[in-house]
Write an enzyme that holds these catalytic residues in place. Structure first.
Site, PDB file in Angstrom:
ATOM      1  N   ASN A   1       0.813  -1.214   0.000  1.00 46.30           N
ATOM      2  CA  ASN A   1       0.000   0.000   0.000  1.00 46.30           C
ATOM      3  C   ASN A   1       0.839   1.253   0.000  1.00 46.30           C
ATOM      4  OD1 ASN A   1      -0.165   1.836   2.577  1.00 46.30           O
ATOM      5  ND2 ASN A   1       0.149  -0.234   3.356  1.00 46.30           N
ATOM      6  N   SER A   2       0.272   2.277  -0.584  1.00 51.32           N
ATOM      7  CA  SER A   2       0.873   3.599  -0.523  1.00 51.32           C
ATOM      8  C   SER A   2      -0.252   4.606  -0.333  1.00 51.32           C
ATOM      9  CB  SER A   2       1.630   3.893  -1.827  1.00 51.32           C
ATOM     10  OG  SER A   2       2.064   5.233  -1.824  1.00 51.32           O
TER      11      SER A   2
ATOM     12  N   GLY B   1      -0.209   7.079   2.111  1.00 54.04           N
ATOM     13  CA  GLY B   1       0.415   8.391   2.306  1.00 54.04           C
ATOM     14  C   GLY B   1      -0.216   9.242   3.397  1.00 54.04           C
TER      15      GLY B   1
ATOM     16  N   CYS C   1       6.045   5.369   8.950  1.00 49.32           N
ATOM     17  CA  CYS C   1       5.255   5.262   7.724  1.00 49.32           C
ATOM     18  C   CYS C   1       6.196   5.326   6.528  1.00 49.32           C
ATOM     19  CB  CYS C   1       4.220   6.373   7.619  1.00 49.32           C
ATOM     20  SG  CYS C   1       3.369   6.331   6.028  1.00 49.32           S
TER      21      CYS C   1
ATOM     22  N   ASN D   1       5.864  -1.932  11.528  1.00 45.70           N
ATOM     23  CA  ASN D   1       5.144  -1.270  10.455  1.00 45.70           C
ATOM     24  C   ASN D   1       5.440  -2.071   9.170  1.00 45.70           C
ATOM     25  OD1 ASN D   1       3.845   0.673   8.784  1.00 45.70           O
ATOM     26  ND2 ASN D   1       4.415   2.299  10.202  1.00 45.70           N
ATOM     27  N   THR D   2       4.945  -1.626   8.045  1.00 45.52           N
ATOM     28  CA  THR D   2       5.128  -2.385   6.802  1.00 45.52           C
ATOM     29  C   THR D   2       6.573  -2.330   6.300  1.00 45.52           C
ATOM     30  OG1 THR D   2       4.492  -0.425   5.573  1.00 45.52           O
ATOM     31  CG2 THR D   2       2.760  -2.030   6.016  1.00 45.52           C
TER      32      THR D   2
ATOM     33  N   GLY E   1       1.399  -9.437   9.730  1.00 49.57           N
ATOM     34  CA  GLY E   1       0.874 -10.640   9.078  1.00 49.57           C
ATOM     35  C   GLY E   1       0.067 -11.559   9.962  1.00 49.57           C
TER      36      GLY E   1
ATOM     37  N   GLY F   1      -3.918  -6.275  11.562  1.00 45.65           N
ATOM     38  CA  GLY F   1      -3.997  -5.219  10.549  1.00 45.65           C
ATOM     39  C   GLY F   1      -4.670  -5.669   9.280  1.00 45.65           C
ATOM     40  N   THR F   2      -3.852  -6.102   8.323  1.00 47.08           N
ATOM     41  CA  THR F   2      -4.358  -6.497   7.006  1.00 47.08           C
ATOM     42  C   THR F   2      -5.490  -7.519   7.097  1.00 47.08           C
ATOM     43  OG1 THR F   2      -2.218  -5.995   6.069  1.00 47.08           O
ATOM     44  CG2 THR F   2      -3.607  -7.440   4.774  1.00 47.08           C
TER      45      THR F   2
END
Lengths: 258, 315
Positions: free
Chosen positions: B76-77, B79, B137, B202-203, B254, B275-276
């Site tokens: 994802n982006s 922003g 982020c 974070n990612t 995950g 999360g996801t």
């Protein structure tokens, strides 16, 4: 909007790459309006990971139909599902088409499987005196829902890229022709409703602007959550980014920055 | 009289001053501001939620496409698309203050001044139980910074966390990036600067290319990778961090089901974030909660505390 498990009532191939799947929605999921969509999990494995959004093609209290094209892994898995198996669904989601109550004519412009939500819309336009459906497809075997639109009383015109049926060329050629025939006549109380590839929608929006006809477009974008939580399905509009899943998928074409 | 002890305290955990009835938290950016989950789940049953990151001023976010899938993962982006602090106070707080569980507000700033101002303003709101400082982020550009993320620089972490610490007595989480040379050093810097807990990961930064158009698949070119494919990487980071600091570690990356969550707890996480998985199955958090309870029962463990960090490493 609700998450529910629904039994597949049927899942049939209707064209070389296209299928129609039907399921029974639970009462609590609420009324579905044309243009709304369902976010469906096609597999419990993590590939594909996310749900896939499908617009309602035919709506009744007992049955929702979705029409889809097999384009990748998720739709390929979906096409292999058998009648009676369970689907994990979230919906109905989003904001659908808005039909003005005093409309004199509705012009539906569909590219490929863009016919999906427009068929549900056509079925709801019983009070509109004139419904015209312009359908664009690659070849005659890819033309979907022609008879269904006719059955609803719509006047149907076809365009195919190879000329194997109807006009040889693009569906937007048909739209131009439609308005050129109307030159000089009042064009008020008509609305264009369009669904299809982005380039087609952009061209439809341009024609609508030239003829000052209100136009609603149903947009597609990758959707993750479907409920407005992740902000993933953004589309650029004149009032900033809007979400396909929550603000759309149907937008006023004037609002979109193409 | 019904004995209430077991179920009420079995799953409860303490993070800083924050008492959670259970260790399952919904991660920032995946549950909006709570309201987005309405109708799908009863979020009050969960341990807490972390809001979408807010910034002082409105941020438009990155150009679409903002999300794209890869096997076992989501790139994802977004922003940090958000309407800013003022909008949060007026539009989001009324819903959040009605929730019956702790609310953790995620914040990000362009500079130390913005982080401090956000922390100060939020500390005046009773329903903001904790602040998660998003130092990681991957989808925003930090001007004039030596590193692309504050979470990659022990000095920046120290400066921001100690600055925020001065502004608030609320429980403070530092949200860390996995994309660092040594997560232990970063976690220690957060602890040393006064964080009550560290939350990670974070990612992972990543990208995908569409070979038909020869363009990046994301409008923002690069993005952050989440989902089941990052779990092994996340577990390693969490285990490293728990070995380095005394403050609690909130683990994520995950987690799709209870078994995943238990792996993180065994590696030392005092609580976990989902999360996801919320996108795939909004009920994931509740199912994880139920699964952890069952696991404790099966293994005849009195409470969650007897599971935290109980990884058995031979030799």
């Amino acid at each position: 909007m609700q998450q529910f498990k629904a039994k597949i009532l049927s899942n049939k191939k209707i064209a070389p790459d296209h299928y129609v799947l039907s399921f029974k929605p639970p009462k609590a999921a609420g009324q579905t309006t044309p243009g709304q969509f369902f976010n469906i999990r096609v597999s419990n494995a993590y590939n594909p990971l996310l749900r896939r959004p499908f617009g309602a093609h035919r709506i009744s209290p007992e049955k929702i139909e979705i029409l889809y094209k097999v384009v990748g892994k998720a739709t390929s898995i979906l096409s292999a599902k058998k009648k009676g198996s369970l689907l994990d669904i979230i919906g109905p989601l989003g904001n659908g088409f808005k039909a003005p109550p005093d409309a004199s004519a509705a012009i539906l412009v569909a590219g490929g499987h863009g016919v999906a939500p427009l068929h549900a819309l056509a079925a709801s336009l019983t009070a509109v005196p004139k419904v015209v459906a312009l359908i664009g497809a690659r070849t005659k075997t890819h033309v979907i829902s022609e008879n269904e639109f006719k059955g609803l009383g719509a006047k149907v015109h076809i365009a195919t890229e190879d000329g194997s049926k109807g006009h040889k060329g693009l569906v937007t050629d048909l739209l131009r022709k439609h308005f050129n025939r109307q030159t000089g006549k009042p064009a008020n109380r008509q609305t264009i409703y369009a669904c299809g590839p982005k380039a087609m929608l952009k061209a439809v929006a341009k024609i609508a602007r030239e003829h000052c006809i209100p136009c609603q477009v149903s947009l597609e974008e990758y959707v993750a959550c479907g409920t407005g939580a992740c902000l993933g399905c953004a589309v650029k509009t004149r009032s900033g980014y809007k979400l396909i899943c929550k603000d759309g998928p149907v937008f006023d074409s004037k609002e979109i920055i193409w | 009289m019904v004995k209430r002890t077991s179920m009420d305290t079995k799953l409860s955990v303490k993070l800083g001053k924050l008492n959670l009835k259970n260790p399952v938290i919904l991660a920032s950016g995946t549950c909006g501001f709570g309201k987005e989950m309405e109708g799908l789940i009863d979020i009050n049953k969960l341990g807490a939620i972390v809001t979408k990151t807010i910034t002082l001023d409105k941020r438009e976010g990155n150009p679409p496409p903002r999300v794209v899938e890869t096997p076992g993962g989501l790139l994802n982006s977004i922003g940090l698309d958000n309407d800013g602090l003022k909008n949060f106070l007026f539009e989001k707080i009324p819903y959040l203050e009605k929730l019956k569980m702790p609310v953790i507000v995620s914040i990000a700033g362009n500079d130390i001044r913005e982080f401090k101002k956000l922390a100060k303003e939020l500390s005046a709101i009773p329903c903001v139980n904790a602040i998660e400082v998003n130092l990681s982020c991957p989808n925003i550009i930090h001007k004039n910074a030596k590193f692309s993320l504050p979470a990659q620089d022990t000095k920046a972490v120290g400066k921001i966390i100690s600055g925020v610490r001065k502004m608030t007595t609320r429980t403070l989480f530092a949200k860390l990036s996995p994309n660092v040379t040594d997560i232990k050093e970063i976690a220690k810097a957060a602890e040393g600067a006064g964080a009550d807990a560290v939350s990670l990961i974070n990612t992972y930064p990543g990208m995908l290319v569409d070979i038909k158009t020869m363009k990046p698949r994301l409008g923002g070119v690069t993005g952050g990778l989440s989902g089941p494919c990052i779990k092994p990487l996340a577990l390693k980071c969490v285990r490293d961090a728990t070995g380095a600091v005394k403050i609690p570690v909130v683990g994520m990356g995950g987690i799709m089901c209870a078994d995943d969550a238990i792996e993180f707890i065994l590696c030392g996480a005092s609580a976990i974030q989902v999360g996801t998985a919320n996108f795939v199955n909004p009920r994931a958090g509740l199912e994880i909660l139920e699964g952890i309870g069952k696991y404790l029962g099966r293994n005849k463990m009195k409470n969650i505390k007897s599971l935290i960090g109980k990884l058995k490493v031979e030799g």
